[in-house]
Motif scaffolding. Structure first.
Motif, PDB file in Angstrom:
ATOM      1  N   ARG A  36       0.835  -1.218   0.000  1.00 20.51           N
ATOM      2  CA  ARG A  36       0.000   0.000   0.000  1.00 20.51           C
ATOM      3  C   ARG A  36       0.860   1.256   0.000  1.00 20.51           C
ATOM      4  O   ARG A  36       0.574   2.212  -0.694  1.00 20.51           O
ATOM      5  CB  ARG A  36      -0.933  -0.020   1.209  1.00 20.51           C
ATOM      6  CG  ARG A  36      -1.866   1.150   1.261  1.00 20.51           C
ATOM      7  CD  ARG A  36      -2.865   1.018   2.381  1.00 20.51           C
ATOM      8  NE  ARG A  36      -3.698   2.213   2.461  1.00 20.51           N
ATOM      9  CZ  ARG A  36      -4.451   2.513   3.483  1.00 20.51           C
ATOM     10  NH1 ARG A  36      -4.495   1.703   4.524  1.00 20.51           N
ATOM     11  NH2 ARG A  36      -5.165   3.604   3.485  1.00 20.51           N
ATOM     12  N   TYR A  37       1.923   1.249   0.800  1.00 19.04           N
ATOM     13  CA  TYR A  37       2.776   2.436   0.914  1.00 19.04           C
ATOM     14  C   TYR A  37       4.142   2.233   0.256  1.00 19.04           C
ATOM     15  O   TYR A  37       5.006   3.080   0.375  1.00 19.04           O
ATOM     16  CB  TYR A  37       2.934   2.824   2.380  1.00 19.04           C
ATOM     17  CG  TYR A  37       1.603   3.187   3.003  1.00 19.04           C
ATOM     18  CD1 TYR A  37       0.952   4.358   2.638  1.00 19.04           C
ATOM     19  CD2 TYR A  37       0.985   2.341   3.900  1.00 19.04           C
ATOM     20  CE1 TYR A  37      -0.279   4.682   3.179  1.00 19.04           C
ATOM     21  CE2 TYR A  37      -0.253   2.656   4.443  1.00 19.04           C
ATOM     22  CZ  TYR A  37      -0.879   3.831   4.079  1.00 19.04           C
ATOM     23  OH  TYR A  37      -2.107   4.147   4.613  1.00 19.04           O
ATOM     24  N   CYS A  39       6.949   0.279   0.794  1.00 21.39           N
ATOM     25  CA  CYS A  39       8.077   0.453   1.708  1.00 21.39           C
ATOM     26  C   CYS A  39       8.335  -0.852   2.446  1.00 21.39           C
ATOM     27  O   CYS A  39       7.518  -1.769   2.415  1.00 21.39           O
ATOM     28  CB  CYS A  39       7.785   1.573   2.707  1.00 21.39           C
ATOM     29  SG  CYS A  39       6.382   1.248   3.804  1.00 21.39           S
ATOM     30  N   TRP A 114       2.108   9.703   9.963  1.00 18.69           N
ATOM     31  CA  TRP A 114       2.647   8.940   8.832  1.00 18.69           C
ATOM     32  C   TRP A 114       3.101   9.852   7.700  1.00 18.69           C
ATOM     33  O   TRP A 114       3.630   9.382   6.712  1.00 18.69           O
ATOM     34  CB  TRP A 114       1.598   7.970   8.288  1.00 18.69           C
ATOM     35  CG  TRP A 114       1.225   6.922   9.278  1.00 18.69           C
ATOM     36  CD1 TRP A 114       0.012   6.749   9.863  1.00 18.69           C
ATOM     37  CD2 TRP A 114       2.071   5.898   9.808  1.00 18.69           C
ATOM     38  NE1 TRP A 114       0.057   5.684  10.723  1.00 18.69           N
ATOM     39  CE2 TRP A 114       1.309   5.141  10.709  1.00 18.69           C
ATOM     40  CE3 TRP A 114       3.411   5.557   9.605  1.00 18.69           C
ATOM     41  CZ2 TRP A 114       1.824   4.061  11.399  1.00 18.69           C
ATOM     42  CZ3 TRP A 114       3.932   4.483  10.299  1.00 18.69           C
ATOM     43  CH2 TRP A 114       3.128   3.745  11.187  1.00 18.69           C
ATOM     44  N   GLU A 149       8.911   2.537   8.978  1.00 16.01           N
ATOM     45  CA  GLU A 149       8.857   2.296   7.551  1.00 16.01           C
ATOM     46  C   GLU A 149      10.072   2.923   6.878  1.00 16.01           C
ATOM     47  O   GLU A 149      10.463   4.031   7.226  1.00 16.01           O
ATOM     48  CB  GLU A 149       7.562   2.867   6.963  1.00 16.01           C
ATOM     49  CG  GLU A 149       6.326   2.213   7.541  1.00 16.01           C
ATOM     50  CD  GLU A 149       5.023   2.792   7.025  1.00 16.01           C
ATOM     51  OE1 GLU A 149       5.042   3.831   6.320  1.00 16.01           O
ATOM     52  OE2 GLU A 149       3.969   2.203   7.318  1.00 16.01           O
TER      53      GLU A 149
END
Length: 156
Positions: A36-37, A39, A114, A149
């Motif tokens: 999703r991100y 990382c 985030w 992350e």
């Protein structure tokens, strides 16, 4: 500066390996790829914060052609104890065949959202001309496990 190595974590953990030294039986993993991100993500939370130690280890990187080598990476931490980030989210390095040595990470995110991705630039001058490995080390005591992350890892 020429790029010697990069792993952006766009599609996987790439050639990095994970070594779990302390992992609660309730966890399947600590370091994982977050699609999703995009990382590498470390967390030891499974209903409650668990004690952990997990290393995300780079492949061997040859600095023979680097006059002034640097390691740059973007990272963000959240949900943990802000004053403990340097103890729980660490960077280690070693010359090939050598011992792991902790490096001070130059910058951390505020640790409370985030969005505050921070770029850390680490000098690798002490390793000029050598083959190295580096590791992102996530280590938490029971009762305290934020999420860390990492992405856009580049050695020049």
């Amino acid at each position: 500066l020429n790029t010697v190595f990069d792993e952006l974590f766009n599609t996987s953990l790439g050639d990095f390996t994970v070594e779990n030294k302390v992992i609660d039986p309730s966890l399947q993993h600590i370091w994982s790829y977050d699609s999703r991100y995009t990382c590498a993500k470390a967390s030891a939370y499974k209903g409650a914060p668990t004690a952990s130690e997990s290393w995300l280890i780079s492949p061997v990187v040859d600095l023979a052609a680097s006059a002034n080598p640097t390691l740059t990476f973007d990272h963000v931490a959240n949900k943990g104890e802000i004053d403990k980030m340097a103890e729980q989210n660490m960077l280690y390095i070693k010359a090939e065949g050598g011992e792991w040595t902790k490096m001070d990470i130059t910058t951390y995110s505020p640790g409370n959202d985030w969005k505050a991705w921070t770029t850390s630039v680490q000098s690798l001058a002490a390793y000029k001309g050598k083959k190295i490995q580096f590791a992102f080390v996530y280590k938490t005591p029971k009762g305290s496990s934020g999420t860390w992350e990492v992405k856009n890892v580049v050695v020049k």
